[in-house]
Design a protein around this motif. Sequence first.
Motif, PDB file in Angstrom:
ATOM      1  N   LEU A 275       0.868  -1.190   0.000  1.00 17.66           N
ATOM      2  CA  LEU A 275       0.000   0.000   0.000  1.00 17.66           C
ATOM      3  C   LEU A 275       0.902   1.237   0.000  1.00 17.66           C
ATOM      4  CD1 LEU A 275      -2.698   1.306   0.031  1.00 17.66           C
ATOM      5  CD2 LEU A 275      -3.159   0.287   2.217  1.00 17.66           C
ATOM      6  N   GLN A 306      -8.493  -5.913  -5.031  1.00 13.16           N
ATOM      7  CA  GLN A 306      -7.232  -5.259  -4.653  1.00 13.16           C
ATOM      8  C   GLN A 306      -6.697  -5.917  -3.386  1.00 13.16           C
ATOM      9  OE1 GLN A 306      -5.280  -2.195  -5.807  1.00 13.16           O
ATOM     10  NE2 GLN A 306      -3.952  -3.358  -4.433  1.00 13.16           N
ATOM     11  N   ALA A 308      -3.774  -5.474  -0.834  1.00 10.26           N
ATOM     12  CA  ALA A 308      -2.785  -4.442  -0.506  1.00 10.26           C
ATOM     13  C   ALA A 308      -2.126  -4.780   0.820  1.00 10.26           C
ATOM     14  CB  ALA A 308      -3.468  -3.084  -0.420  1.00 10.26           C
ATOM     15  N   TYR A 318       1.868   7.633   3.758  1.00 12.84           N
ATOM     16  CA  TYR A 318       1.281   6.299   3.567  1.00 12.84           C
ATOM     17  C   TYR A 318      -0.107   6.207   4.196  1.00 12.84           C
ATOM     18  CZ  TYR A 318       5.593   4.635   1.504  1.00 12.84           C
ATOM     19  OH  TYR A 318       6.656   4.461   0.649  1.00 12.84           O
ATOM     20  N   ARG A 322      -3.625   5.510   2.237  1.00  9.08           N
ATOM     21  CA  ARG A 322      -4.601   4.496   2.666  1.00  9.08           C
ATOM     22  C   ARG A 322      -5.995   5.123   2.789  1.00  9.08           C
ATOM     23  NH1 ARG A 322      -4.910   1.433   8.504  1.00  9.08           N
ATOM     24  NH2 ARG A 322      -7.038   0.722   8.176  1.00  9.08           N
ATOM     25  N   TYR A 346     -11.642  -5.411  -1.411  1.00 10.19           N
ATOM     26  CA  TYR A 346     -10.405  -4.787  -0.942  1.00 10.19           C
ATOM     27  C   TYR A 346      -9.886  -5.561   0.254  1.00 10.19           C
ATOM     28  CZ  TYR A 346      -7.660  -1.145   1.479  1.00 10.19           C
ATOM     29  OH  TYR A 346      -6.697  -0.434   2.140  1.00 10.19           O
ATOM     30  N   ARG A 348      -6.827  -5.649   2.828  1.00  7.53           N
ATOM     31  CA  ARG A 348      -5.624  -4.974   3.314  1.00  7.53           C
ATOM     32  C   ARG A 348      -4.869  -5.932   4.223  1.00  7.53           C
ATOM     33  NH1 ARG A 348      -5.340  -2.580   7.640  1.00  7.53           N
ATOM     34  NH2 ARG A 348      -3.394  -1.533   8.160  1.00  7.53           N
TER      35      ARG A 348
END
Length: 463
Positions: A275, A306, A308, A318, A322, A346, A348
């Motif tokens: 990310l 995605q 990440a 960063y 995000r 998504y 993460r």
Amino acid sequence: MARIRRNAQLIVVSNRLPIRIIGTGAKRRFEPGDGGLATALGSLLEERPCNWIGWLGRPGPAPRKIRLNGMQVIPVPISSAEIDAFYHGFSNRTLWPLYHDVIRTPLFEHRWWPPYVDVNERFAAKAIAEARRGDILWIHDYQLQLVPQFARRLRPDLRIGFFLHIPFPPEELFAWLPWRSEVVEGLLGADVIGFQTHANAQNFSRAARKYTDAEGTDTELHYQGRTIQVGSFPISIDFRNFEELARSPKVLLRAKEIRQHAGVGRKLILCVDRLDYTKGIEQRLLAFEQLLERREASVDDCVLMQIAVPSRERVREYTETRTRVERIVGRINGEFSEPGIIAVHYFRRNVSREELVAFYVAADIMLVTPLRDGMNVVAKEFVACRTDHNGVLILSELAGAARELRQAIQINPHDVEDITAALVRALHMHKEESRQRMVVMRTIVRRHDVHHWADEFFQALKK
Ligand code: ADP
Ligand code: G6P
């Protein structure tokens, strides 16, 4: 000039080790490290016994030595204050944005420089303590650009190679760095300095001639009575390892499950990155949103996933990235998802190698859109996993990988329209065309795998 002994041992020096420690005491366990450097070197060095000097990713004292698959890991301790200044500060708020086309404004905090120097000196000292006469030091990446010079001063008998995994910026940008001469002098301690592309190598040689007494050509510099080779050595992956995993029944089964979750008849558009603001995640999401808004495709036709991995979360740029990424994901899902039909999935998190390969196998389109990237090994991993010769790769022309993967649909990652058009093209690409493209890309990555990369580098070191 020092020559390589026949039985010379290899000492690898990188800030990030290929492993990180999770937990403490009896609960202590190791996990693979993050990012392209750890992936590429980790697989390579399983086959070449070596000593590896690096940081385990947490503050304070470090264990003395760890034995791991024939490799000896020598952790370097870094204090909390040094992590702030050397790692989060100078490495990731000064050098990282400066070397990636100033996508974010680099900060030039003078208080970060002395810790950068100190930590580099510590890495050099640890490496030297392990080195016998005539051994090879192979130093990696932007966090350790002063190590070659420190090591050379103390041990002129060693053969020293340096490889930069990220881009080396053009002269106009490198000029911004208040410590530009010191950084170039640090690198010139090596015998061979390797970059991902010719353009990066050329940028460095120009900087060396401008900011030090070095003389010579773009590929050979003369400095303080020594000759230094400068060249491009595009990094790669362990092709066979990815290919084998992609063929394994367990992964194939998991890929089938992922496809089912994606939805019958929907094309799966996959994105895999740390990310990081250099990866162009926002731009690609905006392109996908535009595709749906203009009804060039609907959520019944396609889904974007995605994956990440969280990275450098204590650096403000960063956390801001995000927040922006998650806002766009939420907006797209709010606007376009239907019960049971999610527009953007998504995740993460860090996923295991097997899980990652299952995603590569399941995908129809791999969307790789960095605004600037040294190489981008994700693009190569996808290609290696497509043993069925299916799948379309959309690739940023500003990634080092674009030099080799010319059969990808190449896009300008700053141009959201261009990414949208590439998605339309990929969604409609005839199977025979995508197959032909994939066959060529697979041949290229198979031939130029990570072993080829290391061999080329060592050949240069032997000259
Ligand atoms: P960078 O080196 O800038 O991180 P690369 O694309 O060259 O970019 O390398 C990223 C590496 O990290 C690849 O080997 C990729 O497989 C791995 N990776 C990226 N995202 C994830 C994730 N969510 N889980 C596990 N591995 C990941
Ligand atoms: C890129 C860099 C590596 C770095 C990795 C992960 O691949 O080139 O040097 O190790 O990102 O970043 P991190 O800051 O977690 O080490």
